[in-house]
Design a protein around this motif. Structure first.
Motif, PDB file in Angstrom:
ATOM      1  N   HIS A   1       0.805  -1.220   0.000  1.00 38.42           N
ATOM      2  CA  HIS A   1       0.000   0.000   0.000  1.00 38.42           C
ATOM      3  C   HIS A   1       0.837   1.270   0.000  1.00 38.42           C
ATOM      4  CE1 HIS A   1      -3.306  -2.817   0.833  1.00 38.42           C
ATOM      5  NE2 HIS A   1      -4.032  -1.896   0.236  1.00 38.42           N
ATOM      6  N   VAL A   2       2.110   1.165   0.313  1.00 37.23           N
ATOM      7  CA  VAL A   2       2.998   2.302   0.067  1.00 37.23           C
ATOM      8  C   VAL A   2       3.088   2.560  -1.437  1.00 37.23           C
ATOM      9  CG1 VAL A   2       5.407   3.061   0.131  1.00 37.23           C
ATOM     10  CG2 VAL A   2       4.342   2.130   2.184  1.00 37.23           C
ATOM     11  N   LEU A   3       3.188   1.489  -2.205  1.00 36.99           N
ATOM     12  CA  LEU A   3       3.225   1.620  -3.664  1.00 36.99           C
ATOM     13  C   LEU A   3       1.901   2.162  -4.196  1.00 36.99           C
ATOM     14  CD1 LEU A   3       5.031  -1.731  -4.583  1.00 36.99           C
ATOM     15  CD2 LEU A   3       6.033   0.546  -4.342  1.00 36.99           C
ATOM     16  N   ILE A   4       0.795   1.641  -3.673  1.00 36.18           N
ATOM     17  CA  ILE A   4      -0.519   2.136  -4.084  1.00 36.18           C
ATOM     18  C   ILE A   4      -0.661   3.611  -3.698  1.00 36.18           C
ATOM     19  CG2 ILE A   4      -3.012   1.892  -3.734  1.00 36.18           C
ATOM     20  CD1 ILE A   4      -2.524  -1.107  -3.304  1.00 36.18           C
ATOM     21  N   GLY A   5      -0.069   3.986  -2.572  1.00 37.75           N
ATOM     22  CA  GLY A   5      -0.129   5.372  -2.141  1.00 37.75           C
ATOM     23  C   GLY A   5       0.491   6.335  -3.130  1.00 37.75           C
ATOM     24  N   ILE A   6       1.493   5.881  -3.864  1.00 40.60           N
ATOM     25  CA  ILE A   6       2.103   6.749  -4.885  1.00 40.60           C
ATOM     26  C   ILE A   6       1.083   7.076  -5.966  1.00 40.60           C
ATOM     27  CG2 ILE A   6       3.900   6.890  -6.651  1.00 40.60           C
ATOM     28  CD1 ILE A   6       5.621   5.070  -4.871  1.00 40.60           C
ATOM     29  N   GLY A   7       0.338   6.064  -6.407  1.00 40.01           N
ATOM     30  CA  GLY A   7      -0.719   6.307  -7.383  1.00 40.01           C
ATOM     31  C   GLY A   7      -1.795   7.222  -6.831  1.00 40.01           C
ATOM     32  N   GLU A   8      -2.175   6.990  -5.577  1.00 41.06           N
ATOM     33  CA  GLU A   8      -3.165   7.847  -4.906  1.00 41.06           C
ATOM     34  C   GLU A   8      -2.678   9.294  -4.869  1.00 41.06           C
ATOM     35  OE1 GLU A   8      -6.643   8.236  -2.028  1.00 41.06           O
ATOM     36  OE2 GLU A   8      -5.883   6.400  -2.935  1.00 41.06           O
ATOM     37  N   ALA A   9      -1.404   9.478  -4.569  1.00 36.08           N
ATOM     38  CA  ALA A   9      -0.840  10.823  -4.463  1.00 36.08           C
ATOM     39  C   ALA A   9      -0.846  11.534  -5.811  1.00 36.08           C
ATOM     40  CB  ALA A   9       0.587  10.732  -3.915  1.00 36.08           C
ATOM     41  N   VAL A  10      -0.490  10.811  -6.858  1.00 34.56           N
ATOM     42  CA  VAL A  10      -0.465  11.424  -8.191  1.00 34.56           C
ATOM     43  C   VAL A  10      -1.868  11.850  -8.614  1.00 34.56           C
ATOM     44  CG1 VAL A  10      -0.045  10.960 -10.639  1.00 34.56           C
ATOM     45  CG2 VAL A  10       1.621  10.209  -8.921  1.00 34.56           C
ATOM     46  N   ILE A  11      -2.838  10.958  -8.458  1.00 31.35           N
ATOM     47  CA  ILE A  11      -4.217  11.275  -8.844  1.00 31.35           C
ATOM     48  C   ILE A  11      -4.751  12.450  -8.035  1.00 31.35           C
ATOM     49  CG2 ILE A  11      -6.595  10.417  -8.889  1.00 31.35           C
ATOM     50  CD1 ILE A  11      -5.393   7.595  -9.329  1.00 31.35           C
ATOM     51  N   THR A  12      -4.498  12.438  -6.733  1.00 30.96           N
ATOM     52  CA  THR A  12      -4.989  13.504  -5.861  1.00 30.96           C
ATOM     53  C   THR A  12      -4.361  14.836  -6.210  1.00 30.96           C
ATOM     54  OG1 THR A  12      -5.362  11.940  -4.047  1.00 30.96           O
ATOM     55  CG2 THR A  12      -5.190  14.263  -3.464  1.00 30.96           C
ATOM     56  N   ALA A  13      -3.047  14.862  -6.377  1.00 34.27           N
ATOM     57  CA  ALA A  13      -2.359  16.120  -6.687  1.00 34.27           C
ATOM     58  C   ALA A  13      -2.795  16.674  -8.039  1.00 34.27           C
ATOM     59  CB  ALA A  13      -0.845  15.902  -6.662  1.00 34.27           C
TER      60      ALA A  13
END
Length: 353
Positions: A183-195
């Motif tokens: 989920h650290v890896l998934i968090g990178i995708g979450e961060a990109v989409i959110t930003a």
């Protein structure tokens, strides 16, 4: 991260349901303060957008995929209390209509995916914008970091819940390591989409972004020898009208859910992969609504996979935006009624001058 029925025992599920109900009650009161005539329509759209983007699983490791959770995005755009409600509406629609996330585990999912992600991300976001230079770029940077941290935070929360009420005898250390790692890896995708999303909205309507309020430096004018704040620019001067933004957001959500979702990764998401690898899913139960016409994000009896998934996505976006908008408009109207209630005018007198 959608927990199915059977992963968590009944007592723990009941406790999380109480926690979720309490948080929703608090959020309903808080959202009445956060919403106004400008942001109430945006809140319903945010819920629909989160639903749409959650259909877009992206690969993060060999045989594993991830998708947006949305707590950080919702909190920053429309406020933390409204954000909890946005994600909760999405989870409710997914559980009832699409058999995604168990109904007995609804409290677990709301606690984990709506409450934890929103609270953690917004607290970190507010801390960051206080130390970063005031401006729109700082809001985007803070959004990225807050979203990134919110996903492994949810993984930790799930691990704690599973340690308390898991239905299988599995090493919690192994579960924690696997859950947090993926989920650290998934968090990178979450961060990109959110930003990217926050940056896009703030570029055209910064006044509608809850997390950006009060961060712009006000222009000062000298009047009679004293410096005073210049009047705020009228909403009509914004680059994009609220109606245009709402329509554009809805069309984008429909395209993502109705077309782009067909090309999403078919690999199991982070929780599914960890559950299969470590035996967490040994006592998983069939979803109560497994025979729903929209179960598994497809329309029953429609043979073409692309058409079936696309129709299900479009229906999901439509139902979510209607349900979310109904909730937020109701809250907005109650706030307006409170503002003009007789109690608010008690003691007011009118004098002739």
């Amino acid at each position: 991260m959608h927990v199915p029925d059977g992963f968590i025992n009944a007592p723990t599920s009941a406790v999380t349901a109480v926690v979720a109900a309490g948080a929703i009650a608090v959020s309903l009161r808080g959202a009445r303060r956060e919403l106004d005539e400008r942001t109430a329509p945006l809140a319903g759209l945010v819920a629909a957008f989160i639903f749409a983007v959650q259909m877009l699983n992206f690969p993060v490791a060999a045989g594993t995929s991830g998708h947006l959770l949305g707590g950080a995005l919702a909190a920053i755009l429309v406020g933390p209390c409204t954000g909890v409600l946005c994600v909760s509406v999405v989870l409710l629609m997914q559980g009832i209509l699409f058999a995604d996330g168990g109904l007995t585990a609804l409290g677990v999912n709301i606690t984990d995916m709506a409450i934890v992600t929103t609270v953690v991300s917004y607290a970190l976001f507010r801390a960051l914008v206080k130390v970063l230079p005031r401006g729109r770029r700082s809001v985007t940077v803070a959004s990225f970091v807050a979203a990134l941290v919110s996903v492994p935070a949810a993984a930790v929360a799930f691990t704690v819940i599973y340690a308390i009420g898991g239905t299988t005898d599995v090493s919690i250390g192994k579960v924690a390591t696997a859950m947090i790692g993926v989920h650290v890896l998934i968090g990178i995708g979450e961060a990109v989409i959110t930003a990217l999303t926050v940056g896009a909205v703030i570029a055209v309507r910064p006044d509608l972004v809850h997390g950006a309020r009060g961060l712009e430096q006000r222009l000062k004018l000298r009047v009679n020898g004293e410096l005073v704040d210049a009047p705020s620019a009228p909403a009509a001067a914004a680059r994009t009208s609220r109606r245009t933004l709402w329509v554009s957001g809805l069309v984008t959500s429909l395209v993502l859910a109705g077309f782009v979702s067909y090309y999403a990764s078919s690999s199991p998401d982070g929780l599914e992969k960890v559950a299969a690898d470590h035996g967490i899913d040994r006592k998983a139960e069939q979803h109560t609504n497994a025979d729903s016409p929209l179960a598994d994000y497809g329309v029953k009896d429609v043979q073409d996979a692309r058409l079936s998934g696309g129709l299900a996505g479009v229906i999901g976006v439509g139902v979510t935006v209607v349900a979310g908008s109904a909730v937020f408009w109701t809250l907005r109207r109650r706030r307006a009624a409170d503002d003009v209630s007789p109690a608010s005018t008690t003691g007011t007198t009118v004098e002739n001058v």
